[in-house]
Design a protein around this motif. Sequence first.
Motif, PDB file in Angstrom:
ATOM      1  N   UNK A 270      -2.807 -12.164   1.742  1.00 12.89           N
ATOM      2  CA  UNK A 270      -2.098 -12.756   0.602  1.00 12.89           C
ATOM      3  C   UNK A 270      -1.625 -11.947  -0.301  1.00 12.89           C
ATOM      4  N   UNK A 271      -0.556 -12.210  -0.920  1.00  9.20           N
ATOM      5  CA  UNK A 271      -0.168 -11.204  -1.960  1.00  9.20           C
ATOM      6  C   UNK A 271       0.375 -11.718  -3.300  1.00  9.20           C
ATOM      7  N   UNK A 272       0.444 -11.270  -4.406  1.00 13.58           N
ATOM      8  CA  UNK A 272       0.809 -11.743  -5.719  1.00 13.58           C
ATOM      9  C   UNK A 272       2.084 -11.852  -5.877  1.00 13.58           C
ATOM     10  N   UNK A 273       3.023 -12.454  -5.086  1.00 14.16           N
ATOM     11  CA  UNK A 273       4.450 -12.393  -5.102  1.00 14.16           C
ATOM     12  C   UNK A 273       5.191 -13.396  -4.296  1.00 14.16           C
ATOM     13  N   UNK A 274       6.157 -14.082  -4.885  1.00 11.27           N
ATOM     14  CA  UNK A 274       6.798 -15.306  -4.062  1.00 11.27           C
ATOM     15  C   UNK A 274       8.290 -15.074  -4.034  1.00 11.27           C
ATOM     16  N   UNK A 275       8.930 -15.100  -2.792  1.00  3.75           N
ATOM     17  CA  UNK A 275       8.427 -15.245  -1.441  1.00  3.75           C
ATOM     18  C   UNK A 275       7.583 -14.110  -1.075  1.00  3.75           C
ATOM     19  N   UNK A 276       6.408 -14.340  -0.438  1.00  2.00           N
ATOM     20  CA  UNK A 276       5.775 -13.322   0.306  1.00  2.00           C
ATOM     21  C   UNK A 276       4.072 -13.449  -0.029  1.00  2.00           C
ATOM     22  N   UNK A 277       3.558 -14.735  -0.592  1.00  2.00           N
ATOM     23  CA  UNK A 277       2.224 -14.770  -0.817  1.00  2.00           C
ATOM     24  C   UNK A 277       1.526 -14.738   0.427  1.00  2.00           C
ATOM     25  N   UNK A 278       1.974 -15.194   1.429  1.00  2.00           N
ATOM     26  CA  UNK A 278       1.105 -15.446   2.850  1.00  2.00           C
ATOM     27  C   UNK A 278       0.997 -13.877   3.598  1.00  2.00           C
TER      28      UNK A 278
ATOM     29  N   UNK B 280       4.396   6.180   3.272  1.00  2.00           N
ATOM     30  CA  UNK B 280       3.351   6.271   4.061  1.00  2.00           C
ATOM     31  C   UNK B 280       2.100   5.167   3.983  1.00  2.00           C
ATOM     32  N   UNK B 281       2.019   4.795   2.673  1.00  2.00           N
ATOM     33  CA  UNK B 281       0.892   3.819   2.981  1.00  2.00           C
ATOM     34  C   UNK B 281       1.143   3.329   1.087  1.00  2.00           C
ATOM     35  N   UNK B 282       0.370   2.308   0.935  1.00  2.66           N
ATOM     36  CA  UNK B 282       0.229   1.507  -0.534  1.00  2.66           C
ATOM     37  C   UNK B 282      -1.093   1.305  -0.566  1.00  2.66           C
ATOM     38  N   UNK B 283      -1.806   1.682  -1.938  1.00  5.69           N
ATOM     39  CA  UNK B 283      -2.939   1.308  -2.066  1.00  5.69           C
ATOM     40  C   UNK B 283      -3.049  -0.127  -2.562  1.00  5.69           C
ATOM     41  N   UNK B 284      -4.480  -0.434  -2.509  1.00  9.43           N
ATOM     42  CA  UNK B 284      -4.789  -1.873  -3.093  1.00  9.43           C
ATOM     43  C   UNK B 284      -4.096  -2.248  -4.678  1.00  9.43           C
ATOM     44  N   UNK B 285      -4.666  -1.151  -5.379  1.00 10.89           N
ATOM     45  CA  UNK B 285      -3.929  -1.221  -6.972  1.00 10.89           C
ATOM     46  C   UNK B 285      -2.611  -1.531  -6.835  1.00 10.89           C
ATOM     47  N   UNK B 286      -1.914  -0.741  -6.168  1.00  8.84           N
ATOM     48  CA  UNK B 286      -0.389  -0.958  -6.051  1.00  8.84           C
ATOM     49  C   UNK B 286       0.192  -2.264  -5.436  1.00  8.84           C
ATOM     50  N   UNK B 287      -0.721  -2.810  -4.427  1.00  3.55           N
ATOM     51  CA  UNK B 287      -0.457  -4.236  -3.947  1.00  3.55           C
ATOM     52  C   UNK B 287      -0.478  -5.217  -5.113  1.00  3.55           C
ATOM     53  N   UNK B 288      -1.700  -4.946  -5.991  1.00  3.48           N
ATOM     54  CA  UNK B 288      -1.856  -5.960  -7.084  1.00  3.48           C
ATOM     55  C   UNK B 288      -0.790  -5.852  -8.236  1.00  3.48           C
ATOM     56  N   UNK B 289      -0.253  -4.777  -8.250  1.00  2.00           N
ATOM     57  CA  UNK B 289       0.613  -4.329  -9.398  1.00  2.00           C
ATOM     58  C   UNK B 289       2.062  -5.338  -8.988  1.00  2.00           C
ATOM     59  N   UNK B 290       2.174  -5.772  -7.669  1.00  2.00           N
ATOM     60  CA  UNK B 290       3.487  -6.625  -7.386  1.00  2.00           C
ATOM     61  C   UNK B 290       3.500  -7.937  -8.243  1.00  2.00           C
TER      62      UNK B 290
END
Length: 352
Positions: free
Chosen positions: A267-275, A312-322
């Motif tokens: 899951x991700x902190x964005x919509x559409x895209x939470x799943x 090439x990659x995205x860190x967990x912190x960067x994913x949380x930033x979304x």
Amino acid sequence: MKPHLVKRDGVRPEDLIGRILCHDLVREGPAAKAGLRKGHRVQEDEAPLLLRQEWDELHLIELGEEDLSEEEAGKQLGRAVAGPGVVVKERPHGKAELVAAHKGLLKVQVAALRRLNALEGMAVYTLFTNQVVSARETVANAQITLLAVARRTVREAEQIARKAGGLLRVLPFTRWRIGAILTGRVNERDEERFRSTLSEKLRWFGCEELLDVTRLSDDPDQIRKTVQAFLGSGTNLLLIGGGNAMDPLDPVFRALAAVGAHVERHGMPAHPGTLLWIASLGSMTMIGLPACGMFSHVTLFDLLLPRFLAEGKISLDELADFGHGGILNKAMAFRFPPYRVGKQVRSEEEEP
């Protein structure tokens, strides 16, 4: 820098020569054509023309040895802030336009940009960091907001930009080998729609011919073997569509556990895209796509894809930033790649 207020009565040519006009003298006529406008440094042969104009007083500034005009300072500032993938185009009045040398992902050193813009007379304004840009698109402007600035201020701005490796970079997209697995929940019609939509996206990034799509049943062992086969073929990014992201016993997650993959985020902190979910296996990244997001052009996946292709990659912190700006409504259209010419906020330009 020293200001001078010059009155018409008793004015001499030496009161004008070498000094910079602080305002337009006239907007029409010979003086205007000669360039005697705000910011212009009066030359010796221009003094007679200036004296023939109708004016009661002039405002000028005299530069000291430690001062730079807006034109000189603007050139230095533009060159300093431009990093790889950014081309500088000099404009009048101490302004530099910074444009993308190629299609790619814009990276802005935001903290360094803030420090530079805190300096007197400096103004660098950009698009958002991590924004997808087309070739020759303007990504920033660097401008001097005064008619003259101290050399030390420009040197300080240059040092800030140098330490940051340039305030702006445009990272090119790499030609990743991309695969896709569609599980038994995806019918033939949806498979065709998915192939068409994904091909359109990858065509924009330049790696459409590296796409391989496989449709499977919900057998975990079959999914496991196919994931291993994609890894062995050198696939960089594997998309998995049709699974149930909220079910830990879904055949996809059972297959990933059996093959030793690491699920990094559900899951991700964005919509559409939470799943959406992200997993990794060796050098291969996997992204799970819910059925409702497999055909859209404006979900979080469309913000993740350029990040992976450029970095090439995205860190967990960067994913949380979304989560900041994670309501992906029509107002956010500018953030998405312009896959379809003429149907997005920015039209795509041809590569040079």
